[in-house]
Design an enzyme around this catalytic site. Structure first.
Site, PDB file in Angstrom:
ATOM      1  N   GLY A   1       0.818  -1.203   0.000  1.00 16.01           N
ATOM      2  CA  GLY A   1       0.000   0.000   0.000  1.00 16.01           C
ATOM      3  C   GLY A   1       0.851   1.251   0.000  1.00 16.01           C
ATOM      4  O   GLY A   1       2.048   1.193   0.254  1.00 16.01           O
TER       5      GLY A   1
ATOM      6  N   GLU B   1     -17.596   3.543 -12.547  1.00 11.96           N
ATOM      7  CA  GLU B   1     -17.606   2.273 -11.817  1.00 11.96           C
ATOM      8  C   GLU B   1     -19.010   1.703 -11.713  1.00 11.96           C
ATOM      9  O   GLU B   1     -19.225   0.504 -11.858  1.00 11.96           O
ATOM     10  CB  GLU B   1     -16.996   2.448 -10.412  1.00 11.96           C
TER      11      GLU B   1
HETATM   12 ZN    ZN Z   1     -13.473   0.845 -15.947  1.00 16.15          ZN
END
Ligand code: ZN
Ligand code: ADP
Length: 609
Positions: free
Chosen positions: A205, A429
């Site tokens: 991360g 999304e």
């Molecule tokens: Zn996409």
């Protein structure tokens, strides 16, 4: 949290010990030998005793006078005084007396004690250390004595450890690490079942997301020792020291097992090795890496030593490190979402005094894209602001102002999403998820988030894998292609504009469409003729074309047609469900992360938001 750094022991340290021993010997032992039974008295007593003729032996030295009583049972000592008639009076008192020319301590002995002895000890120690090093480093470093031999470890007594509850948010990471804690608590449970724990876990991360904290928390939760070292420390050492440090670290860890070893910035040693070595490469780093691999292979999974390593560039790691039996488990530690940011702010705000009206939700919303470390910094900056204006209580405007101070610094380098971009990503999304859901009538995702990922993606839709699937129907592949185009389609429907955000989708959709035609025999024109063959399944599945240039052209045309048709289908689906699209995108924009269940609830007319 208290960390005890074990001191490095340079030669000076040993030299000091030698000097100390000599010093102690001088002030403690020597007087014991000589002055043991001597009683110190003042000159008056001496004169009185002469007067009383209670005096036996007298020795006059430069710096003192030693004498005894008549019976010579007790030795006294006094300082010399200007006393011209002393000899006369002593004679009268019937004492036996003499003047002793103080013999300077044997120069040979002094010389031996202060110069030769330390040198001898010094050389002895040096030889001892270098022999030890020779054993460790295969005879390479006989010259560097003991320097850096002991690994610069940090050892945190487990009682003072950080707990999972100190790490706000990061629930998924904590969940994956919980198993390790459980294992350290009852290793028998696992060994009885024949299960062995992963030896290495990679925490992946961006910086400041709490990877170090999480590693410490695992040690804290399991109440085991915590060793920590940074990858860059290994390579900063003298040549050859890195490898011996690794060996030393593992030796210590095995002694203290069960324990946690944390290697921060593992990419500093774990970078891909230069293949040919034509340019020399970094020999030191490679040796260190090799040693690390050897050590990891050298102990069994159940010794109780668990290695956690942190990196923010997992793709740059040498594949040898991530092979099974080494760092074969990966725990993503992503930037916090809105809820996570609020939680982190609250954790750190406990250390300061805040006004009643402070609204952490608002602050968290304003600090979109900030990492845990930056949020901690925002709180601190706000406290400083309050002090500067003569207050002890931090108010809302302190917090809001300090966001700019802290975030302005990193905004340039990190390219945090603007509000409009965030909106576009939310629609994109949801576009994927909605198209998928409309085609299959089931929850298409586990999680949708618009928190930028380590991978560089701006948003992310986590697909649910419903068991293993080996066969896919033509329709399923087509639906999948439609889902890939759903992101771009949503941008078109909602904004009438398109962005670069779909590049990965385009790649994926094209690959699938191509495979349908060239490998799966799913087109009318080419039927079951292989146009491409997979070269090597294990090495990334490279394909090679096996057809004429004309056919290639035809295939390309076919691929375009196929993708276009699915794109149309996706756009139509979203247009027909515009209201749901808006509602879901709005919800995601607000929350930044939503679960598959929340998604379905809103989709089926739930009145969230
Ligand atoms: Zn996409
Ligand atoms: P990393 O190792 O990922 O770079 P650290 O664990 O060193 O990050 O975190 C740096 C600091 O940021 C911590 O000491 C802590 O104050 C703060 N921090 C980061 N993430 C969190 C979190 N999830 N909860 C609370 N504090 C955090």
């Amino acid at each position: 949290m208290k960390e005890v750094k074990s001191p490095k022991k340079p030669l000076l340290y040993y030299y000091c010990i030698v000097l100390l021993i000599i010093f102690l010997f001088n002030i403690l032992v020597t007087p014991l030998l000589t002055r043991n039974q001597v009683t110190e008295v003042d000159y008056g007593t001496f004169m009185d005793m002469i007067e009383a003729e209670d005096i036996g032996l007298v020795q006059v030295e430069d710096s003192r006078i030693l004498f005894t009583d008549k019976a010579e049972t007790q030795v006294y000592q006094t300082g010399p005084m200007e006393d011209p008639t002393l000899t006369e009076r002593l004679h009268d008192a019937g004492a036996r007396f003499e003047r002793v020319i103080e013999e300077p301590a044997s120069p040979l002995l002094t010389w031996f004690l202060t110069i030769i002895l330390p040198i001898l000890i010094f050389i002895g120690l040096g030889q001892y250390m270098s022999r030890k090093l020779m054993n460790q480093a295969g005879g390479k470093n006989a010259m560097s004595f003991g320097m850096g031999k002991s690994s610069a470890k940090v050892y945190v007594p487990s009682t003072q450890g950080i707990r999972f509850s100190d790490v706000a948010g990061e629930d998924e990471a904590k969940e994956s690490l919980q198993e390790i804690v459980d294992y350290l608590h009852n290793p028998e449970k696992y060994t009885q079942a024949g299960a062995s724990m992963p030896k290495g876990i990679l925490l992946v991360g961006p910086p400041g997301t709490g990877k170090t904290m999480l590693a410490k928390a695992v040690a804290g939760e399991a109440s085991v020792p915590f060793f920590s070292i940074s990858g860059s420390e290994f390579v900063e050492m003298f040549v050859g020291m890195g490898a011996s440090k690794v060996r030393d670290l593992f030796r210590q860890a095995k002694e203290k097992a069960p324990c946690i070893v944390f290697i921060d910035e593992i990419d500093a040693i774990g970078q891909k090795r230069s293949s040919g070595g034509v340019y020399g490469g970094n020999d030191e780093r490679e040796q260190t890496l090799n040693q690390l691999l050897t050590e990891m292979d050298g102990f069994e999974g159940n010794t109780g030593v668990i290695i956690l390593a942190a990196t923010n560039r997992p793709e740059s790691l040498d594949p040898a490190l991530t092979r099974p039996g080494r760092f074969d488990r990966r725990v993503p530690v992503e930037l916090p979402d809105l809820k996570g940011r609020e939680a982190i702010l609250k954790v750190h705000a406990k250390k300061i005094r805040t006004a009643e009206d402070v609204n952490f939700h608002t602050v968290a919303r304003m600090a979109a894209g900030a990492s845990g470390a930056e949020l901690a910094n925002i709180i601190n900056e706000a406290a400083l602001r309050a002090v500067r204006s003569g207050r002890t209580i931090v108010n809302q405007s302190d917090l809001e102002e300090s966001i700019e101070v802290v975030i302005a610094g990193y905004q340039k380098k990190n390219a945090v999403l603007s509000d409009q971009e965030k909106r576009v990503v939310a629609y994109h999304e949801i576009g994927h998820a909605l198209v998928a859901a409309k085609q299959t009538n089931s929850a298409p995702v586990q999680k949708i988030t618009i928190i930028p990922r380590t991978s560089g993606a701006l948003g992310y839709t986590m697909q649910v894998e419903t068991g293993d699937k080996y066969l896919m129907t033509k329709e399923e592949i087509e639906n999948k292609i439609a889902t890939f185009t759903g992101g771009r389609a949503a941008e078109e429907v909602a904004f009438g504009q398109i962005t670069t955000g779909a590049s990965n989708d385009i790649e994926q959709a094209t690959k699938l469409a191509r495979a349908m035609i060239t490998r799966y025999g799913m087109s009318e024109e080419f039927d079951m003729v292989a146009m491409e063959t997979v070269q090597n399944q294990y090495l990334g599945g490279d394909t090679s074309l096996a057809c004429s240039a004309d056919t290639q052209k035809e295939i390309d045309r076919k691929v375009v047609e196929l993708v276009k048709r699915q794109h149309e289908k996706a756009r139509k689906l979203l247009e027909d469900n515009r209201e749901q699209l808006d509602r879901l995108a709005g919800f995601l924009y607000e929350r930044e992360t939503i679960t598959g269940e929340e998604f379905m609830e809103i989709l089926n007319g739930g009145s969230k938001q």
